[in-house]
Structures are given as C-alpha cells and as structure tokens.
Design a protein around this motif. Structure first.
Motif, PDB file in Angstrom:
ATOM      1  N   ALA A 104      35.814  13.339  98.408  1.00 32.35           N
ATOM      2  CA  ALA A 104      35.274  11.972  98.644  1.00 32.35           C
ATOM      3  C   ALA A 104      34.077  12.310  99.809  1.00 32.35           C
ATOM      4  O   ALA A 104      34.024  13.129 100.526  1.00 32.35           O
ATOM      5  CB  ALA A 104      36.296  11.068  99.097  1.00 32.35           C
ATOM      6  N   ASP A 105      33.069  11.496  99.396  1.00 39.24           N
ATOM      7  CA  ASP A 105      32.028  11.322 100.545  1.00 39.24           C
ATOM      8  C   ASP A 105      31.080  12.750 100.475  1.00 39.24           C
ATOM      9  O   ASP A 105      30.995  13.131 101.673  1.00 39.24           O
ATOM     10  CB  ASP A 105      32.482  10.925 101.829  1.00 39.24           C
ATOM     11  CG  ASP A 105      33.124   9.559 101.652  1.00 39.24           C
ATOM     12  OD1 ASP A 105      32.952   8.850 100.917  1.00 39.24           O
ATOM     13  OD2 ASP A 105      33.985   9.320 102.631  1.00 39.24           O
ATOM     14  N   ILE A 106      30.844  13.226  99.420  1.00 35.50           N
ATOM     15  CA  ILE A 106      30.039  14.645  99.695  1.00 35.50           C
ATOM     16  C   ILE A 106      28.475  14.243  98.977  1.00 35.50           C
ATOM     17  O   ILE A 106      27.775  15.033  99.091  1.00 35.50           O
ATOM     18  CB  ILE A 106      30.697  15.646  98.954  1.00 35.50           C
ATOM     19  CG1 ILE A 106      30.701  15.404  97.178  1.00 35.50           C
ATOM     20  CG2 ILE A 106      32.189  15.971  99.428  1.00 35.50           C
ATOM     21  CD1 ILE A 106      30.988  16.734  96.385  1.00 35.50           C
ATOM     22  N   MET A 107      28.433  13.051  98.194  1.00 38.74           N
ATOM     23  CA  MET A 107      27.131  12.830  97.530  1.00 38.74           C
ATOM     24  C   MET A 107      26.281  11.700  98.241  1.00 38.74           C
ATOM     25  O   MET A 107      26.551  10.777  98.810  1.00 38.74           O
ATOM     26  CB  MET A 107      27.489  11.820  96.199  1.00 38.74           C
ATOM     27  CG  MET A 107      28.097  12.735  95.432  1.00 38.74           C
ATOM     28  SD  MET A 107      28.762  11.933  93.838  1.00 38.74           S
ATOM     29  CE  MET A 107      27.584  11.052  93.502  1.00 38.74           C
ATOM     30  N   THR A 108      24.942  12.157  98.572  1.00 42.20           N
ATOM     31  CA  THR A 108      24.162  11.275  99.305  1.00 42.20           C
ATOM     32  C   THR A 108      22.678  11.094  98.371  1.00 42.20           C
ATOM     33  O   THR A 108      21.797  12.076  98.337  1.00 42.20           O
ATOM     34  CB  THR A 108      23.422  12.137 100.794  1.00 42.20           C
ATOM     35  OG1 THR A 108      24.641  12.246 101.404  1.00 42.20           O
ATOM     36  CG2 THR A 108      22.400  10.871 101.286  1.00 42.20           C
ATOM     37  N   PRO A 109      22.637   9.897  97.681  1.00 35.89           N
ATOM     38  CA  PRO A 109      21.666   9.816  96.822  1.00 35.89           C
ATOM     39  C   PRO A 109      20.421   8.944  97.311  1.00 35.89           C
ATOM     40  O   PRO A 109      20.341   8.285  98.428  1.00 35.89           O
ATOM     41  CB  PRO A 109      22.276   8.440  95.749  1.00 35.89           C
ATOM     42  CG  PRO A 109      22.985   7.971  96.791  1.00 35.89           C
ATOM     43  CD  PRO A 109      23.778   8.762  97.513  1.00 35.89           C
ATOM     44  N   THR A 110      19.375   9.543  96.659  1.00 34.98           N
ATOM     45  CA  THR A 110      17.679   8.840  97.214  1.00 34.98           C
ATOM     46  C   THR A 110      17.286   9.013  95.898  1.00 34.98           C
ATOM     47  O   THR A 110      17.459   9.275  94.851  1.00 34.98           O
ATOM     48  CB  THR A 110      17.131   9.902  98.273  1.00 34.98           C
ATOM     49  OG1 THR A 110      16.938  11.366  97.503  1.00 34.98           O
ATOM     50  CG2 THR A 110      17.978  10.092  99.327  1.00 34.98           C
ATOM     51  N   GLY A 111      16.127   7.951  95.835  1.00 36.28           N
ATOM     52  CA  GLY A 111      15.240   7.628  94.695  1.00 36.28           C
ATOM     53  C   GLY A 111      14.156   6.914  95.022  1.00 36.28           C
ATOM     54  O   GLY A 111      13.786   6.597  96.023  1.00 36.28           O
ATOM     55  N   VAL A 125      13.959   4.450  98.000  1.00 36.66           N
ATOM     56  CA  VAL A 125      15.583   3.894  98.351  1.00 36.66           C
ATOM     57  C   VAL A 125      16.397   5.028  98.742  1.00 36.66           C
ATOM     58  O   VAL A 125      16.295   6.223  98.362  1.00 36.66           O
ATOM     59  CB  VAL A 125      16.068   3.338  97.163  1.00 36.66           C
ATOM     60  CG1 VAL A 125      14.973   1.921  96.794  1.00 36.66           C
ATOM     61  CG2 VAL A 125      15.969   4.106  95.682  1.00 36.66           C
ATOM     62  N   ALA A 126      17.398   4.718  99.276  1.00 39.28           N
ATOM     63  CA  ALA A 126      18.320   5.727  99.796  1.00 39.28           C
ATOM     64  C   ALA A 126      19.888   5.103  99.707  1.00 39.28           C
ATOM     65  O   ALA A 126      19.914   3.851 100.115  1.00 39.28           O
ATOM     66  CB  ALA A 126      18.182   6.214 101.083  1.00 39.28           C
ATOM     67  N   GLY A 127      20.681   5.941  99.732  1.00 38.89           N
ATOM     68  CA  GLY A 127      22.051   5.317  99.811  1.00 38.89           C
ATOM     69  C   GLY A 127      22.981   6.124 100.828  1.00 38.89           C
ATOM     70  O   GLY A 127      22.660   7.304 101.157  1.00 38.89           O
ATOM     71  N   PRO A 128      24.131   5.465 100.992  1.00 38.63           N
ATOM     72  CA  PRO A 128      24.950   6.309 101.971  1.00 38.63           C
ATOM     73  C   PRO A 128      25.877   7.476 101.538  1.00 38.63           C
ATOM     74  O   PRO A 128      25.825   7.435 100.326  1.00 38.63           O
ATOM     75  CB  PRO A 128      25.960   5.237 102.479  1.00 38.63           C
ATOM     76  CG  PRO A 128      26.023   4.336 101.244  1.00 38.63           C
ATOM     77  CD  PRO A 128      24.962   4.372 100.504  1.00 38.63           C
ATOM     78  N   ARG A 129      26.317   8.522 102.283  1.00 36.75           N
ATOM     79  CA  ARG A 129      27.126   9.708 101.898  1.00 36.75           C
ATOM     80  C   ARG A 129      28.313   8.907 101.686  1.00 36.75           C
ATOM     81  O   ARG A 129      29.220   9.099 102.531  1.00 36.75           O
ATOM     82  CB  ARG A 129      26.995  10.458 102.726  1.00 36.75           C
ATOM     83  CG  ARG A 129      27.872  11.765 102.621  1.00 36.75           C
ATOM     84  CD  ARG A 129      27.605  12.934 103.621  1.00 36.75           C
ATOM     85  NE  ARG A 129      28.522  13.971 103.473  1.00 36.75           N
ATOM     86  CZ  ARG A 129      28.439  15.204 104.055  1.00 36.75           C
ATOM     87  NH1 ARG A 129      27.634  15.459 105.206  1.00 36.75           N
ATOM     88  NH2 ARG A 129      29.443  15.936 103.993  1.00 36.75           N
ATOM     89  N   ILE A 166      20.493  13.418  93.797  1.00 40.54           N
ATOM     90  CA  ILE A 166      21.841  13.569  94.338  1.00 40.54           C
ATOM     91  C   ILE A 166      21.950  14.882  95.001  1.00 40.54           C
ATOM     92  O   ILE A 166      22.013  15.707  94.632  1.00 40.54           O
ATOM     93  CB  ILE A 166      22.835  13.490  93.211  1.00 40.54           C
ATOM     94  CG1 ILE A 166      22.794  12.205  92.361  1.00 40.54           C
ATOM     95  CG2 ILE A 166      24.429  13.647  93.726  1.00 40.54           C
ATOM     96  CD1 ILE A 166      23.529  12.143  91.247  1.00 40.54           C
ATOM     97  N   HIS A 167      21.993  14.456  96.464  1.00 40.08           N
ATOM     98  CA  HIS A 167      22.364  15.566  97.247  1.00 40.08           C
ATOM     99  C   HIS A 167      23.796  15.760  97.746  1.00 40.08           C
ATOM    100  O   HIS A 167      24.541  14.742  97.906  1.00 40.08           O
ATOM    101  CB  HIS A 167      21.545  15.340  98.967  1.00 40.08           C
ATOM    102  CG  HIS A 167      21.779  16.576  99.594  1.00 40.08           C
ATOM    103  ND1 HIS A 167      21.004  17.577  99.726  1.00 40.08           N
ATOM    104  CD2 HIS A 167      22.622  16.614 100.676  1.00 40.08           C
ATOM    105  CE1 HIS A 167      21.373  18.550 100.528  1.00 40.08           C
ATOM    106  NE2 HIS A 167      22.358  17.857 101.198  1.00 40.08           N
ATOM    107  N   LEU A 174      23.329  21.233  98.463  1.00 42.80           N
ATOM    108  CA  LEU A 174      22.453  21.332  97.130  1.00 42.80           C
ATOM    109  C   LEU A 174      21.720  19.968  96.729  1.00 42.80           C
ATOM    110  O   LEU A 174      22.247  18.794  97.083  1.00 42.80           O
ATOM    111  CB  LEU A 174      23.212  21.939  96.265  1.00 42.80           C
ATOM    112  CG  LEU A 174      23.758  23.208  96.335  1.00 42.80           C
ATOM    113  CD1 LEU A 174      24.906  23.792  95.390  1.00 42.80           C
ATOM    114  CD2 LEU A 174      23.052  24.427  96.531  1.00 42.80           C
ATOM    115  N   ASP A 175      20.796  20.017  95.754  1.00 39.48           N
ATOM    116  CA  ASP A 175      20.235  18.879  95.254  1.00 39.48           C
ATOM    117  C   ASP A 175      20.048  19.244  93.695  1.00 39.48           C
ATOM    118  O   ASP A 175      19.992  20.131  93.254  1.00 39.48           O
ATOM    119  CB  ASP A 175      18.567  18.795  95.767  1.00 39.48           C
ATOM    120  CG  ASP A 175      18.535  18.494  97.293  1.00 39.48           C
ATOM    121  OD1 ASP A 175      18.953  17.457  97.562  1.00 39.48           O
ATOM    122  OD2 ASP A 175      18.152  19.280  97.937  1.00 39.48           O
ATOM    123  N   THR A 176      20.561  17.818  93.110  1.00 40.52           N
ATOM    124  CA  THR A 176      20.186  17.833  91.692  1.00 40.52           C
ATOM    125  C   THR A 176      19.246  16.748  91.642  1.00 40.52           C
ATOM    126  O   THR A 176      19.343  15.806  91.743  1.00 40.52           O
ATOM    127  CB  THR A 176      21.331  17.636  90.800  1.00 40.52           C
ATOM    128  OG1 THR A 176      22.404  18.533  91.077  1.00 40.52           O
ATOM    129  CG2 THR A 176      21.249  17.438  89.303  1.00 40.52           C
TER     130      THR A 176
END
Length: 446
Positions: A104-111, A125-129, A166-167, A174-176
């Motif tokens: 859990a809690d490894i993804m930090t999204p931005t866009g 926009v950005a989301g929480p980890r 998605i970081h 890493l980033d995708t």
C-alpha cells in the motif's frame, strides 16, 4: 574477459533480472481503443492513452484506454472565483505486470486537466501517496488528483482529462508517463461562469455626527454612476425614516448637499441609486445621532435611558474530545463531535463575525498524524429573535492552515446568540504506529 556475444548475453540477463525485480513498480497497459463519450456534466469518459513504463522495467510503450472523470466544487462560478478540480482515474490503462504483490501507499499520481471553451489552458493536479495493496497481475486501483484554477472569462468552460503520471516508490523511485493519444480527451465536465460585477465603491460622509431635530447635515459622496439620481435618507435600524432628499451625481460620480433631519429615531444616513436601498448600489449607513433638546412642558419630567453596547464573545461546552479508536492497519477514520461553541454578539453595530479553527499535527508514540488528515462538517443555529443569521462553514479539511466553522455577515444591525458545532473525522493512515495521538484544535472569533 568474455566474448562480445557473452557480454551482450550477460547484459541481457542482468536487464531481465532488474526487470523481474523492479517490474512491481512498472505499469503494464491494457490494450484497447478509445471509446468516445458524449460531453456531459461530470461524466465518465474513455480516451486512448500512450504509456511509457520506466526504462529499467524492460517493457515497451503500450497503447491502451483510460476511463476518467472530472468533478468541480462549483459549476456556476463568477469571474475571479477559484474552482477546485478533481481528476479521478476510474480505470487506469495499467495493471501490475508481475506476480509480485505491491504494498500500500507507493503510488503518487500527478497530471493535468485541459480547459476549453470560454477559457483555455491546463490545470495542474496532484494526488496523495495513497493506494490499496495491488495483487500480482491485478488492475491498478482508481486514484484521484486535485488542483485549482481561477476563472478569468465568463461563459461555458469545458474540462477534459489530460496526461497523467504515476510515480512509484518501491525499491526505486520510478515514473510511468501516460499521455492522451489524440488530445484533447472527451469533455467530462462543464462549468458556466458568470461575469463578476465590479465592486461597489460608493461612499458617503457627513459634515457632523449629530444635531438637533430640524438641523441640516451636510453630506458628500463618491463612486456613484455619473448623472444618476441619488437618494440620501435617514435610517433607523433596518428601516428608513421620513428624512430624505435627492441629488444628481456629477460627471465624476460625486454628490453633495444637505439633509434636514427631524426624526428622533434616525441613527444613520444612507445614499443609494434606484427606487430603494440596495447594498450593490448604495453607501452607508453612516452614524448620525439626533439630540432631543425639546423643552419639557410645565409640570412634566423628561425620562432618558441608554442602551449600552456589549461585546463579541464565545464559550465552549468543553475542552476535550475523545474520538473513536481505529484498528491498526485498517486506514479507517477516527470520528467525534466538536464541543458546542456559543457565540454571543451584543455589540449592536453593523459588523458581522467569523469563527475559524486550525489544528496541530496529532503527536503519538514516536510518530504523528498530519494535521491535514482532520476534516469537519460544520453546523450552526441561530437563537430566535437574533438580528443576524449565522452560516455554517464548508465541509472539508481543517489542517494547520485553518477553515471557517461559522460566520455571520455584515448588516445594518447585527447581533444575537448562535451555537456552532461540527462532526470531526480524522483519517488515520493504515499501519500507523499503535498508541494514543493528540492534536490541539484552536478556535478564533473575529
């Protein structure tokens, strides 16, 4: 030293081992074409997406489909308003490419969200980890990102989902990167912005603050519409008295003249355009006291009294709130109710008030819960007979920056008694260290 073929084979083997190890943080894309969705208010839309996984994962770029939704906190803003935008990826064009379970809690999204129509540009926009654990080969969970933009133009403004990244923070950072194949993506939400009228800058001032019945009081004013007929009238509380006159604003919007004040109840003067008082087209009230110096008839006695202005104060029903416990690892909310706060406004003037709160981090056994995890749902009631009516603040995050619990607007005559409270909810992250945590919520009345 090995042959070139052996070296290449060795490098290829190492690359495969790294890909096997780090593939847990890479994104695999589910193939599929874009499904065009009709524009509509806060609707899910599908769009073709081109994703590039981290190079070290050894996966090629893959084209797939993203399902997303855009929502806003205000669909009818005015020019100058700030609109909060939430970009939710309902179904990412990605899944866990390995059999390894992701924590859990490894993804930090931005866009970004793309604006169109009356206003163009991008909203970051950005989301929480935060994410739930992802089993091997399972689809990545839905995630949301938020941001804001200021409305600069009136009219219909469309919002479309844009590129996102998605970081991941698992073994390596890493980033995708996923981009919209044929931008812009379909419209998911539309807001209709209204023109914001200019601020009311009308003002009035008096030559004196008091006088006897029948005395004229000189006045001047500014900010009125050039050439407009302006009424200057006496005011008693929220009602007008019979004392009034009209003047014409000059070419610069200024007014001047005098008003004979006879009504003993007159407590102030106002000036306004149009047939009746309006806060949008008026100025004042400016305080004015009529001094009753009428002679007392023979055999009579004149009785006087004074209403003394009081203060603005508040009191609390208690100073401690025991919130509900949560289970370790659950990531549930700890809830409770704010002790009721009583606001007493006995000033008797035109000023309103605002009750705000802010909270510290919740400190615990060698750990803390961030202040931004506390949200509230405010409520406010007004005691019968109060001149003012209180308004509850908006539901949302309290945090260290603070938020409004309740308020009452300015008015001709304000005051009264009010009770404010709120439901509290503290999001406790999963696997927070067990123990007791405490934060301090401070309320300020102004």
């Amino acid at each position: 030293m090995g042959s070139p073929r052996t070296s290449r084979k060795s490098r290829g083997s190492r690359r495969r081992r790294w890909a096997s190890l780090l593939g847990a943080t890479a994104l695999a894309v589910t193939a599929g074409g874009a499904l065009a969705a009709p524009a509509g208010a806060a609707s899910n839309v599908d769009f073709a997406t081109h994703c590039i996984p981290p190079a070290i994962a050894g996966l090629p770029p893959i084209d797939g489909t993203t399902t997303a939704k855009i929502t806003v906190d205000n669909t009818s803003p005015k020019v100058g308003d700030t609109v909060t935008v939430t970009y939710t990826v309902v179904a990412a064009a990605a899944s866990n490419p390995t059999a390894i379970d992701l924590p859990a809690d490894i993804m930090t999204p931005t866009g970004k969200v793309t604006l169109g129509g009356a206003q163009t540009g991008d909203v970051t926009v950005a989301g929480p980890r935060k994410n739930d654990p992802v089993p091997g080969h399972a689809a990545f969970p839905s995630f949301s990102m938020t941001g804001t933009f200021t409305v600069t133009s009136p009219g219909a403004i469309t919002l479309s989902p844009g590129d996102y990244n998605i970081h991941t923070s698992y073994l390596l950072e890493l980033d995708t990167v996923c981009t919209v194949t044929n931008p812009p993506a379909p419209v998911s939400e539309t807001v209709t912005a209204a023109a914001n009228p200019p601020a009311n800058t009308r003002s009035i001032s008096l030559g004196s603050a008091s006088g006897s019945p029948g005395d004229p009081v000189a006045f001047t004013g500014s900010g009125f519409t050039p050439g407009a007929t302006v009424t200057v009238a006496g005011r008693s509380g929220s009602d007008e008295t019979a004392d009034r006159t009209t003047v014409t604003a000059d070419s610069s919007g200024g007014i001047s003249g005098s008003l004979v004040v006879n009504d003993l109840t007159t407590s102030g003067l106002v000036a306004y355009e149009g047939g009746s008082w309006s806060s949008d087209l008026g100025a004042g009230p400016v305080a004015y006291i009529v001094i009753d110096d009428t002679p007392v008839p023979e055999g009579s006695q004149k009785l006087t009294t004074t209403v003394k202005a009081g203060t603005l104060s508040m009191s609390q029903a208690g100073d401690a709130v025991a919130m509900s416990a949560v289970d370790f690892g659950s990531g549930d909310a700890s809830t409770g109710d704010l002790n009721a706060v009583t606001v007493k406004d006995y000033r008797g003037g035109p000023a309103g008030w605002s009750l705000t709160g802010k909270v510290t981090d919740f400190s615990g056994p060698g750990a803390k819960i961030d202040a931004g995890k506390l949200s509230w749902t405010p409520a406010c009631t007004t005691k019968a007979g109060s001149p003012s009516t209180c308004q509850a603040g908006s539901a949302g995050v309290v945090g260290s920056a603070g938020a409004t619990l309740a308020s009452a607007p300015d008015g001709t005559l304000t005051g009264g008694e009010f009770t404010a409270n709120a439901g509290l909810s503290l999001h406790v992250p999963a696997f927070t260290t067990p123990g007791s945590y405490a934060g301090v919520l401070t309320l300020t009345l102004t």
